[in-house]
Every structure is written in structure tokens, then in C-alpha cells.
Scaffold this motif. Structure first.
Motif, mmCIF file in Angstrom:
data_model
loop_
_atom_site.group_PDB
_atom_site.id
_atom_site.type_symbol
_atom_site.label_atom_id
_atom_site.label_comp_id
_atom_site.label_asym_id
_atom_site.label_seq_id
_atom_site.Cartn_x
_atom_site.Cartn_y
_atom_site.Cartn_z
ATOM 1 N N CYS A 168 0.826 -1.217 0.000
ATOM 2 C CA CYS A 168 0.000 0.000 0.000
ATOM 3 C C CYS A 168 0.852 1.255 0.000
ATOM 4 C CB CYS A 168 -0.920 -0.019 1.228
ATOM 5 S SG CYS A 168 -1.957 1.442 1.416
ATOM 6 N N VAL A 169 0.453 2.223 -0.812
ATOM 7 C CA VAL A 169 1.069 3.544 -0.815
ATOM 8 C C VAL A 169 -0.038 4.595 -0.698
ATOM 9 C CG1 VAL A 169 2.253 5.266 -2.232
ATOM 10 C CG2 VAL A 169 3.164 2.954 -2.067
ATOM 11 N N VAL A 170 0.202 5.580 0.149
ATOM 12 C CA VAL A 170 -0.681 6.744 0.255
ATOM 13 C C VAL A 170 0.083 7.920 -0.341
ATOM 14 C CG1 VAL A 170 -2.015 8.231 1.781
ATOM 15 C CG2 VAL A 170 -1.678 5.811 2.381
ATOM 16 N N ARG A 171 -0.487 8.527 -1.379
ATOM 17 C CA ARG A 171 0.221 9.592 -2.091
ATOM 18 C C ARG A 171 -0.747 10.691 -2.486
ATOM 19 N NH1 ARG A 171 -0.561 9.339 -7.752
ATOM 20 N NH2 ARG A 171 -1.678 7.470 -8.426
ATOM 21 N N ALA A 172 -0.197 11.791 -2.951
ATOM 22 C CA ALA A 172 -0.984 12.898 -3.490
ATOM 23 C C ALA A 172 -1.130 12.727 -5.003
ATOM 24 C CB ALA A 172 -0.305 14.222 -3.164
ATOM 25 N N PRO A 173 -2.094 13.422 -5.622
ATOM 26 C CA PRO A 173 -2.308 13.269 -7.066
ATOM 27 C C PRO A 173 -1.092 13.634 -7.913
ATOM 28 C CG PRO A 173 -4.159 14.395 -6.051
ATOM 29 C CD PRO A 173 -3.105 14.299 -5.008
#
Length: 279
Positions: A98-103
């Protein structure tokens, strides 16, 4: 449309813990919307139209001689805050899944790619508590489950639950800014099974869930644990965070009173996240 003007308070605390938890809880009751915990203290935000020079008068911990608290405040525009997030928000990876990133970040080669524009909401994965809650979701079965994300912030936990196969998800936050931001992020991640609500635990009085996620400060958790238990299906799972290892005793005591048994604990720095099972 003109930018919303916020008042930003910078609090420097000694000791930082547990003063920050108490301070955030009291500021929340006074109308402050959002908080950022720093190494030396807390940043707190309130809309200027809701602010008054005596806004801190009811904050009892400020007059407690056992703690040393300094603060200052200034006006800050919404657009400046968002620009700050964009310049400082780095992608967060949880395990190899899982990765949480910005657009504006490059798309990673992982199973769960969560795109978040946090703005003034809490929950990007950077904070230890959010990181551990994401790990719990990765480690457990969410397929075809009904889920509540209480204190949903950006909606990141609800979004991962949707990606893990949850069939119906309620995301609830009392903060209006978080409510709006979570709706944006739900659309951004095409998570149509998530419904976002503005409010508190009273909204779940007549509902039932297989899984409840609550990453909130200790005082609110202790108050609302009976409400969570009443809203859980048999063999349901409750995942909690937002508190320290020293708080486990009081959290678990209140959980045991309503039939919730501790099953697993995660720890990151001084923070913990716990899985309870309802039977």
C-alpha cells in the motif's frame, strides 16, 4: 470564491505528552477544527469567523501549573495551507502492498494505491496512528464487510477498507473541513461504497457494522466505546488508535465492560493501535 481565513495557534508544550492529547480535546470542544502534532507541541486551527480574543479562556490545561505551555497565533489563508501540504506531503508506503500519495506523485507499482489530497484534514498515513490503522486493515479480512470509519479525517482508512473489498462503509467526522475533504478523496479513489457524514457517534445509534475503525483521542474513545459496542455485529472487530501505551489499561477496561476482548496490539514510537473482538 474568497479564501477562508483561519487563525493558527502554535503551542509549545513541556512535557509534550500527555499534554498534547488533553489540549487537543479541550480545543476541539472550544471550536478548533484541525490539529497538527509536532515534535515540540501542537498547531491548532479555527476559522476566523468562529474566533474571539477570549477563545482560550475555557481551556483549563493552560492554567495548570504542572505544565509549561507557550503559544502564539496568526492569520493564515486556506490556499497557503494547501500549498504547504503540497510542498511537504511525501508518499507513505505501508509494507509492500500500500502507498498513500498525493495526485501529483508518480503512480507506484503496488496493489493498493491511495490518492489523497489532505488539505486541512488529519490522516495522510504520516502519523504513527494512521500508519498502524492502515496496517491493521491490510492484515485483516474486509471482504464483503460493513465498516464504520469514525473520525475519518481524509477518509484514507475508509478508502483502503473499500479497496480491501468492504461492501458498505460509513465515514463520519465532526469536522466540517474533514467531511468535505473526505468526500473529495472518496470520489478521487472511485470508492462508491463509501458514504460520508458530518457528525459524531450519535449518527450510528440505529446501525450495525462488522468492523469499526476509530482513530480518535483517548477521552473521546473512552466516552464512545459503549456506542461502538452497541453498533457491532457478533464477532465484529474494533480497531482503535489515537492513544499511548500507558492508556491501554483504561481503554481495555472500558472495552471489557461491553464484551470487547483485546486480540492484537501494534506499537509505533509511543503510540499504539489495538484490535478488539466483540462476542
Amino acid at each position: 470564491m474568497s479564501n477562508i481565513i483561519y487563525i493558527e495557534y502554535t503551542f509549545r508544550l513541556n512535557p509534550v505528552h500527555p499534554v498534547s492529547d488533553i489540549l487537543i480535546a479541550e480545543l476541539g470542544e472550544a471550536g478548533f477544527e484541525s490539529f497538527v502534532e509536532e515534535e515540540e507541541g501542537v498547531l491548532a486551527y479555527i476559522q476566523k469567523e468562529c474566533w474571539s480574543p477570549d477563545i482560550l479562556n475555557p481551556i483549563q490545561i493552560l492554567s495548570n501549573d504542572a505544565f509549561h505551555i507557550e503559544y502564539r497565533f496568526k492569520e493564515i489563508e486556506q490556499q497557503n495551507w494547501n500549498a504547504t501540504w503540497e510542498s511537504n506531503f511525501e508518499p507513505i508506503q505501508i509494507g509492500n502492498q500500500c502507498v498513500v500519495r498525493a495526485p501529483f506523485h508518480e503512480r507506484p507499482n503496488v496493489r493498493f494505491d491511495i490518492v489523497i489530497m489532505p488539505k486541512m484534514s488529519f490522516g495522510t498515513g504520516h502519523h504513527e496512528t494512521t500508519h498502524m490503522m492502515l496496517q491493521h486493515i491490510l492484515d485483516n479480512d474486509f471482504d464483503n464487510k460493513s465498516v464504520l470509519d469514525m473520525g475519518s479525517g481524509t477518509g484514507v482508512l475508509a478508502i483502503l477498507a473499500a479497496m480491501k473489498g468492504a461492501k458498505a462503509i460509513d465515514a463520519i467526522d465532526i469536522d466540517h473541513w474533514c467531511y468535505l475533504n473526505a468526500k473529495e478523496n472518496v470520489l478521487r479513489n472511485n470508492a462508491s461504497q463509501i458514504k460520508v457524514y458530518e457528525g459524531d457517534a450519535d449518527l450510528i445509534e440505529a446501525k450495525k457494522y462488522d468492523i469499526i475503525l476509530a482513530n480518535i483521542n483517548r477521552n473521546i474513545l473512552v466516552r464512545d466505546i459503549p456506542i461502538y459496542a452497541n453498533a457491532m455485529n457478533k464477532d465484529g472487530m474494533l480497531f482503535l488508535s489515537g492513544f499511548y501505551e500507558s492508556d491501554i489499561a483504561i481503554i481495555s477496561t472500558n472495552c471489557e465492560k461491553v464484551g470487547l476482548k483485546l486480540q492484537k496490539k501494534l506499537k509505533k514510537s509511543d503510540w499504539v493501535s489495538i484490535k478488539y473482538v466483540f462476542s
